[in-house]
Design a protein around this motif. Sequence first.
Motif, PDB file in Angstrom:
ATOM      1  N   ASN A  43       9.931   5.765  -2.862  1.00  0.00           N
ATOM      2  CA  ASN A  43       8.591   5.301  -2.518  1.00  0.00           C
ATOM      3  C   ASN A  43       8.543   4.960  -1.034  1.00  0.00           C
ATOM      4  OD1 ASN A  43       5.930   4.701  -3.017  1.00  0.00           O
ATOM      5  ND2 ASN A  43       6.328   2.812  -4.143  1.00  0.00           N
ATOM      6  N   GLU A  44       7.341   4.860  -0.522  1.00  0.00           N
ATOM      7  CA  GLU A  44       7.095   4.490   0.864  1.00  0.00           C
ATOM      8  C   GLU A  44       5.994   3.463   0.823  1.00  0.00           C
ATOM      9  OE1 GLU A  44       6.930   8.529   2.936  1.00  0.00           O
ATOM     10  OE2 GLU A  44       6.134   7.128   4.434  1.00  0.00           O
ATOM     11  N   LEU A  45       6.226   2.300   1.373  1.00  0.00           N
ATOM     12  CA  LEU A  45       5.229   1.224   1.288  1.00  0.00           C
ATOM     13  C   LEU A  45       4.911   0.657   2.654  1.00  0.00           C
ATOM     14  CD1 LEU A  45       6.172  -1.394  -1.484  1.00  0.00           C
ATOM     15  CD2 LEU A  45       4.447   0.392  -1.629  1.00  0.00           C
ATOM     16  N   VAL A  51       0.849  -1.193   0.000  1.00  0.00           N
ATOM     17  CA  VAL A  51       0.000   0.000   0.000  1.00  0.00           C
ATOM     18  C   VAL A  51       0.882   1.239   0.000  1.00  0.00           C
ATOM     19  CG1 VAL A  51      -1.850   1.179   1.250  1.00  0.00           C
ATOM     20  CG2 VAL A  51      -1.635  -1.310   1.414  1.00  0.00           C
ATOM     21  N   ASN A  52       0.591   2.168  -0.897  1.00  0.00           N
ATOM     22  CA  ASN A  52       1.318   3.432  -0.823  1.00  0.00           C
ATOM     23  C   ASN A  52       0.439   4.621  -1.145  1.00  0.00           C
ATOM     24  OD1 ASN A  52       1.528   2.592  -3.647  1.00  0.00           O
ATOM     25  ND2 ASN A  52       2.899   4.320  -3.880  1.00  0.00           N
ATOM     26  N   ALA A  53       0.837   5.752  -0.580  1.00  0.00           N
ATOM     27  CA  ALA A  53       0.100   6.990  -0.814  1.00  0.00           C
ATOM     28  C   ALA A  53       0.593   7.617  -2.110  1.00  0.00           C
ATOM     29  CB  ALA A  53       0.315   7.951   0.349  1.00  0.00           C
ATOM     30  N   VAL A  54      -0.329   8.086  -2.915  1.00  0.00           N
ATOM     31  CA  VAL A  54       0.040   8.801  -4.134  1.00  0.00           C
ATOM     32  C   VAL A  54      -0.694  10.137  -4.169  1.00  0.00           C
ATOM     33  CG1 VAL A  54       0.568   6.785  -5.555  1.00  0.00           C
ATOM     34  CG2 VAL A  54      -1.782   7.634  -5.448  1.00  0.00           C
ATOM     35  N   THR A  91       5.625  -5.163   6.891  1.00  0.00           N
ATOM     36  CA  THR A  91       6.763  -4.332   6.502  1.00  0.00           C
ATOM     37  C   THR A  91       6.298  -2.895   6.350  1.00  0.00           C
ATOM     38  OG1 THR A  91       7.699  -6.164   5.233  1.00  0.00           O
ATOM     39  CG2 THR A  91       8.525  -3.985   4.718  1.00  0.00           C
ATOM     40  N   ARG A  92       7.148  -2.011   6.828  1.00  0.00           N
ATOM     41  CA  ARG A  92       6.918  -0.587   6.620  1.00  0.00           C
ATOM     42  C   ARG A  92       8.247  -0.063   6.121  1.00  0.00           C
ATOM     43  NH1 ARG A  92       3.300   2.772   9.311  1.00  0.00           N
ATOM     44  NH2 ARG A  92       2.647   1.037  10.609  1.00  0.00           N
ATOM     45  N   THR A  93       8.294   0.415   4.888  1.00  0.00           N
ATOM     46  CA  THR A  93       9.589   0.734   4.311  1.00  0.00           C
ATOM     47  C   THR A  93       9.543   1.990   3.457  1.00  0.00           C
ATOM     48  OG1 THR A  93      11.346  -0.126   2.857  1.00  0.00           O
ATOM     49  CG2 THR A  93       9.147  -0.894   2.403  1.00  0.00           C
TER      50      THR A  93
END
Length: 235
Positions: free
Chosen positions: A196-198, A182-185, A209-211
């Motif tokens: 990116n941030e996922l 899941v990522n914010a766009v 996972t938070r990366t």
Amino acid sequence: APEQDLAGLRMLVTAGGTREPIDPVRYLGNRSSGRQGAAVAAAAALRGAKVVLLAANIDESVLAGVRELAGVRIVPVGTAAELEEAARAAAAGARAIVMAAAVADYRIAAPADHKIRKEDAPGQAPTLTLVENPDILVGLVRDRIADQIIVGFAAETVESEDELLERGLRKLARKGVDLLAVNAVGWETGFESGENELLVLDADGHVVTRTAGSKRQVADRLLDAVREELRDDLT
Ligand code: C5P
């Protein structure tokens, strides 16, 4: 060279954004550059996987680094229908599937066979009639083979991380995947950038996972989560 912890793993990765024709010269598209999906394919190949990358309208500058890797076969696709056909064909031979492509939810019901010209209907803006595309990911989950790990992506415009998580959980339930990235766009973040941030959710909705980092770093953390799902039975 990185550890070959995905040696022999057959993977299907989709990346980029589909284009749905309006007429022979125009399309409905989206801003996905294909960078995150291409990074997943490249990172997996460097860890020993054999990857089929379905590339939907990805710029050659993005694909160049992937093309030189021995473990990746790149198959170009254009529309959602082409992506679906190619994904179905490749899915049966894949132990893990990562659906990073931005697939058009709708296509033009009846694309014109000639260029739509404004002089043919002066002062009359055309109306585009859309029909829904099938959800390719849901179809792959429905027809999955034994032990297949299926990863979906969810790119969301949100106001907060709580909302991101909430939307992710709902999408997880709708899609039936093993992992959801899941990522914010938004106008500034996500699509065209190199970073990116996922958040990665497992099937139970736990954040595994938070990366954040380069798309390559993020890809490796996502692949760690895939590796974890496969447990020790990687053959
Ligand atoms: O529902 P949403 O489009 O946000 O879901 C995103 C996920 O579903 C992505 O993994 C995308 O590749 C996949 N998808 C699909 N077919 C569609 C729409 C989305 O496979 N028609």
